[in-house]
Design an enzyme around this catalytic site. Structure first.
Site, PDB file in Angstrom:
ATOM      1  N   LEU A   1     108.462  17.573  51.901  1.00  0.00           N
ATOM      2  CA  LEU A   1     108.163  16.150  52.050  1.00  0.00           C
ATOM      3  C   LEU A   1     107.760  15.539  50.708  1.00  0.00           C
ATOM      4  O   LEU A   1     108.183  14.423  50.374  1.00  0.00           O
ATOM      5  CB  LEU A   1     107.051  15.957  53.083  1.00  0.00           C
ATOM      6  CG  LEU A   1     106.630  14.513  53.366  1.00  0.00           C
ATOM      7  CD1 LEU A   1     107.829  13.656  53.752  1.00  0.00           C
ATOM      8  CD2 LEU A   1     105.570  14.480  54.473  1.00  0.00           C
TER       9      LEU A   1
ATOM     10  N   ILE B   1     110.793  14.934  48.637  1.00  0.00           N
ATOM     11  CA  ILE B   1     111.585  13.806  49.120  1.00  0.00           C
ATOM     12  C   ILE B   1     110.932  12.482  48.737  1.00  0.00           C
ATOM     13  O   ILE B   1     111.583  11.556  48.256  1.00  0.00           O
ATOM     14  CB  ILE B   1     111.768  13.889  50.648  1.00  0.00           C
ATOM     15  CG1 ILE B   1     112.648  15.088  51.018  1.00  0.00           C
ATOM     16  CG2 ILE B   1     112.382  12.603  51.191  1.00  0.00           C
ATOM     17  CD1 ILE B   1     112.726  15.351  52.514  1.00  0.00           C
ATOM     18  N   GLU B   2     109.611  12.387  48.967  1.00  0.00           N
ATOM     19  CA  GLU B   2     108.908  11.136  48.703  1.00  0.00           C
ATOM     20  C   GLU B   2     108.739  10.872  47.207  1.00  0.00           C
ATOM     21  O   GLU B   2     108.737   9.727  46.769  1.00  0.00           O
ATOM     22  CB  GLU B   2     107.527  11.164  49.376  1.00  0.00           C
ATOM     23  CG  GLU B   2     107.574  11.161  50.890  1.00  0.00           C
ATOM     24  CD  GLU B   2     108.113   9.857  51.448  1.00  0.00           C
ATOM     25  OE1 GLU B   2     108.077   8.827  50.733  1.00  0.00           O
ATOM     26  OE2 GLU B   2     108.594   9.865  52.596  1.00  0.00           O
ATOM     27  N   LYS B   3     108.583  11.933  46.428  1.00  0.00           N
ATOM     28  CA  LYS B   3     108.364  11.856  44.976  1.00  0.00           C
ATOM     29  C   LYS B   3     106.981  11.257  44.673  1.00  0.00           C
ATOM     30  O   LYS B   3     106.499  10.380  45.369  1.00  0.00           O
ATOM     31  CB  LYS B   3     109.455  11.046  44.273  1.00  0.00           C
ATOM     32  CG  LYS B   3     110.836  11.655  44.402  1.00  0.00           C
ATOM     33  CD  LYS B   3     111.879  10.821  43.683  1.00  0.00           C
ATOM     34  CE  LYS B   3     113.267  11.415  43.846  1.00  0.00           C
ATOM     35  NZ  LYS B   3     114.316  10.585  43.192  1.00  0.00           N
TER      36      LYS B   3
ATOM     37  N   ARG C   1     118.675  12.176  53.765  1.00  0.00           N
ATOM     38  CA  ARG C   1     117.374  12.607  54.291  1.00  0.00           C
ATOM     39  C   ARG C   1     117.498  13.081  55.732  1.00  0.00           C
ATOM     40  O   ARG C   1     116.926  14.117  56.094  1.00  0.00           O
ATOM     41  CB  ARG C   1     116.380  11.447  54.191  1.00  0.00           C
ATOM     42  CG  ARG C   1     114.997  11.817  54.706  1.00  0.00           C
ATOM     43  CD  ARG C   1     113.969  10.773  54.359  1.00  0.00           C
ATOM     44  NE  ARG C   1     112.656  11.178  54.849  1.00  0.00           N
ATOM     45  CZ  ARG C   1     111.510  10.866  54.277  1.00  0.00           C
ATOM     46  NH1 ARG C   1     111.511  10.149  53.163  1.00  0.00           N
ATOM     47  NH2 ARG C   1     110.356  11.263  54.779  1.00  0.00           N
TER      48      ARG C   1
END
Length: 367
Positions: free
Chosen positions: A217, A220-222, A351
């Site tokens: 997660l 993905i979010e960075k 995603r």
């Protein structure tokens, strides 16, 4: 008869085309890889091939007795997921594979709906994601029905027989109308205890995102240590709707003064942990069936992105809970969350693919 005292004994059956017969009632069958065969129905095979990568084998087992025909479909991963590798190295019975049996209800429904009425046979279809590298499994027939029939409190909603998936440390109970069959995999992956133990009695319900899930997660979010607009990714110096910081934390207008000058790495981790809790609770409280860790993780990551209210009202939840929706499969419902401001976004498609792969295959990887 639904109130019969004893299980109906089975003395002979056809395993694919081979007859299994003995003087005493059959209660257990050991199944080797050679007993499984390639899937006969090209439409079913193509559906599996469409949704699962070439790193899977697709096998079938037919069981026939009396006027009943059970077709079992197994989707067997060829590679062992990262979370099972260490345990698999230590496990002695490697022929049982690594992982768990998981019934794929959405495929059962697709197959059932595509069948024409069969007047000669009671035909039943069950699809399973099997342990990776599985070469052996055990079938147990007519186990435990007497005890249920004798339970007065359960007679009102009782199905005559049950279908049970057992795997050494867990048991998922699935009711069916006509039979009582266990598929048993003694591989516990985390221990060498081969007893069949009731899942609800021995394993706590999963309630938190795993470390692998958190890392996925976060990737993905960075990480952003300065406030930015989540619609265009640009840093901001004044509040706008969609102001975000850290690992996807949406800044409320009343929080702006707290975050307008940015945060440290340590603060971002604390914020991430506190942000996770309501999403973990949303998954925990919305899903009825027991979940494996990878399934729980995938749902939390989905919920984190689409929001709790959208998640709770989604067709994804309804399908997992066995409810009817306008979508034919779980994958269709999952992939439908691919728009931002009414536009299909490639980033969201990527995603959703990553989340669904995690849910179905236990693969923790970004696209």
């Amino acid at each position: 008869d639904r109130f019969q005292k004893d299980n109906l004994p089975v003395y002979n059956l056809l395993l694919n085309s081979e007859r299994k017969e003995q003087d005493k009632a059959l209660d257990e069958l050991n199944i080797d890889q050679k007993d499984l065969k390639d899937i006969e129905d090209i439409n079913i095979l193509n559906q599996f091939r469409k949704d699962f990568s070439k790193n899977h084998e697709f096998k079938q087992l037919n069981l026939s007795f009396d006027t009943n025909l059970i077709k079992l479909y197994f989707i067997i991963p060829k590679n062992i997921s990262k979370s099972y590798k260490d345990a698999y190295k230590k496990f002695e019975k490697k022929e049982l594979g690594a992982g768990y049996f998981k019934e794929l209800h959405e495929y059962d429904k697709i197959i059932r709906n595509s069948l024409k009425d069969n007047k000669e046979l009671n035909e039943y279809h069950f699809s399973f994601l099997a342990p990776a590298k599985m070469k052996n499994l055990k079938l147990q027939i007519a186990k435990g029905l007497d005890k249920i029939l004798e339970d007065e409190d359960r007679k009102q909603d009782l199905f005559v027989c049950k279908f049970v998936v057992v795997n050494g440390i867990g048991e998922n109970r699935i009711k069916t109308k006509n039979k009582d069959v266990n598929i048993n995999n003694d591989n516990a992956t985390k221990s060498n205890n081969n007893e069949n133990i009731n899942y609800s009695d021995t394993q706590e319900k999963i309630t938190h995102l795993s470390n692998d899930g958190k890392n996925l997660l976060k990737s993905i979010e960075k990480l952003r240590l300065k406030p930015y607009n989540d619609q265009n990714g640009k840093e901001i110096t004044s509040y706008v709707k969609g102001a975000t910081i850290g690992y996807g934390h949406l800044i409320g207008q009343n929080e702006w003064d707290l975050y307008k000058n940015g945060i440290t790495l340590q603060e971002s981790d604390k914020l991430f942990e506190s942000d996770l809790l309501p999403f973990e609770n949303a998954v925990k409280n919305s899903i009825n069936p027991s979940l494996m860790q990878n399934e729980f993780d995938a749902l939390v990551i989905l919920c984190f992105n689409i929001g709790i209210n959208n998640f709770k009202n989604s067709s994804v939840i309804k399908i997992i809970n066995g409810e009817k929706t306008s979508y034919k499969t779980l994958k269709e419902a999952w992939m439908a969350w691919n728009k931002s401001q009414n536009k299909v976004m490639q980033g969201l498609i990527n995603r959703r693919n990553s989340e669904y792969k995690l849910y179905t295959q236990g693969v923790y990887e970004k696209w």
